[in-house]
Design an enzyme around this catalytic site. Structure first.
Site, PDB file in Angstrom:
ATOM      1  CE  LYS A  28      -3.674  -2.285   2.055  1.00 26.29           C
ATOM      2  NZ  LYS A  28      -4.962  -2.701   3.352  1.00 26.29           N
ATOM      3  CD  GLN A  72      -3.486  -4.147   6.101  1.00 26.26           C
ATOM      4  OE1 GLN A  72      -4.085  -3.291   5.585  1.00 26.26           O
ATOM      5  NE2 GLN A  72      -3.847  -5.178   6.407  1.00 26.26           N
ATOM      6  CG  ASP A  95     -10.008  -0.075   4.729  1.00 32.16           C
ATOM      7  OD1 ASP A  95      -9.478  -0.907   3.655  1.00 32.16           O
ATOM      8  OD2 ASP A  95      -9.207   0.160   5.836  1.00 32.16           O
TER       9      ASP A  95
HETATM   10  N1  GUN Z   1      -7.160  -6.684   6.183  1.00 33.77           N
HETATM   11  C1  GUN Z   1      -6.964  -7.344   5.362  1.00 33.77           C
HETATM   12  N2  GUN Z   1      -7.743  -7.224   4.263  1.00 33.77           N
HETATM   13  C2  GUN Z   1      -8.136  -5.079   4.425  1.00 33.77           C
HETATM   14  C3  GUN Z   1      -8.538  -4.762   3.976  1.00 33.77           C
HETATM   15  O1  GUN Z   1      -8.623  -3.945   2.854  1.00 33.77           O
HETATM   16  N3  GUN Z   1      -8.115  -3.221   4.437  1.00 33.77           N
HETATM   17  C4  GUN Z   1      -7.948  -3.654   5.525  1.00 33.77           C
HETATM   18  N4  GUN Z   1      -7.844  -2.291   7.063  1.00 33.77           N
HETATM   19  N5  GUN Z   1      -7.148  -4.574   6.399  1.00 33.77           N
HETATM   20  C5  GUN Z   1      -7.419  -5.379   5.683  1.00 33.77           C
END
Ligand code: GUN
Length: 260
Positions: A28, A72, A95
């Protein structure tokens, strides 16, 4: 955006040292760097208390230089994920996990879509696949993927079925599907014998096998023999999730600066 003095900023929070989360967060950050989004990483130790994490989120909510906040998941067991998601300001929630954003998606009037389901939709659109009237089967009912995925397919006029661990006959249900989205976290659960000839198969799974190999929720080789279109793991949905995060962050910055 530069000409208007808008420089999107994203805060990325990671708690603990889950190796998969570390890889996702690094990817990311790399994507941010690539497209010119300023990213700030907050790497907190696994022992961080919920109160400390909520205090950080409160501070980031108020930081005018930040347009998006991503925490995350998963979080260490002693932290209540629901409380953390609820603490992120809905207008910085890139998100789209906050109840306000989830509710907006449900009524079809939203600013942000959750990154993985949005990425799956982009793959379908870009492949020229029409969802209208199609039998869509989503395997998995998580808040992050399964549930919003079903809603987006429904918005595009699919006939949607959600399967989960209590589903009576998974194979028979999947066999009906024109579009299959597997997001359940069981390695190679969906095999070619469950796939209708000419179906579209999208694999959201990301599973590490005991031998270290990365595999999806679909047995790729057998499913590919039946499918008209299929996504691989890795390299299918994963990069799309990140692309959609970039899109949401840019959108958050535009909205923050009253630009649509
Ligand atoms: N963990 C697995 N997929 C995601 C996601 O799309 N966003 C976040 N914040 N955590 C995750």
């Amino acid at each position: 955006m530069k000409a208007k003095g808008i420089h999107p900023g994203l805060a990325v929070i990671i708690v603990g040292d889950d190796p998969a989360s570390r890889i996702y967060v690094n990817n990311k950050k790399k994507a941010c760097e690539y497209i010119g989004i300023r990213s700030e990483e907050y790497a907190l130790p696994a022992e961080t208390t919920q109160a400390e994490l909520l205090a950080l989120i409160d501070e980031l909510n108020q930081n005018d230089a930040l347009d998006g906040i991503l925490c995350q998941l998963p979080l260490p067991k002693h932290i209540d994920e629901k409380a953390v998601i609820a603490a992120i300001s809905p207008d910085k929630d890139v998100d789209a996990f906050h109840a306000v954003n989830v509710g907006k998606i449900m009524i079809g009037d939203y600013d942000f879509l959750p990154c993985t389901p949005a990425g799956v939709m982009e793959l379908i659109y870009e492949s020229g696949i029409d969802i209208k009237g199609k039998e869509c089967v989503v395997i998995g009912r998580s808040n992050i993927v399964g549930k919003p995925m079903a809603m987006l397919l429904l918005h595009d006029h699919g006939t949607v079925t959600i399967c989960h661990s209590k589903t009576k006959d998974l194979a028979e249900t999947v066999r009906r599907a024109d579009i299959v989205v597997a997001a359940v976290g069981v390695p190679e659960l969906i095999t070619g014998d469950m796939v209708k000839e000419g179906a579209v198969v999208i694999d959201v799974g990301m599973n590490r096998l005991p031998d270290g190999r990365l595999t999806g929720d679909v047995h790729f080789e057998s499913a590919a023999e039946k499918a008209e279109a299929i996504t691989p793991v890795p390299g299918g949905v994963g990069p799309m999730t990140i692309a959609m995060l970039m899109k949401n962050t840019v959108k958050a910055a535009l909205l923050h600066h009253n630009e649509k």
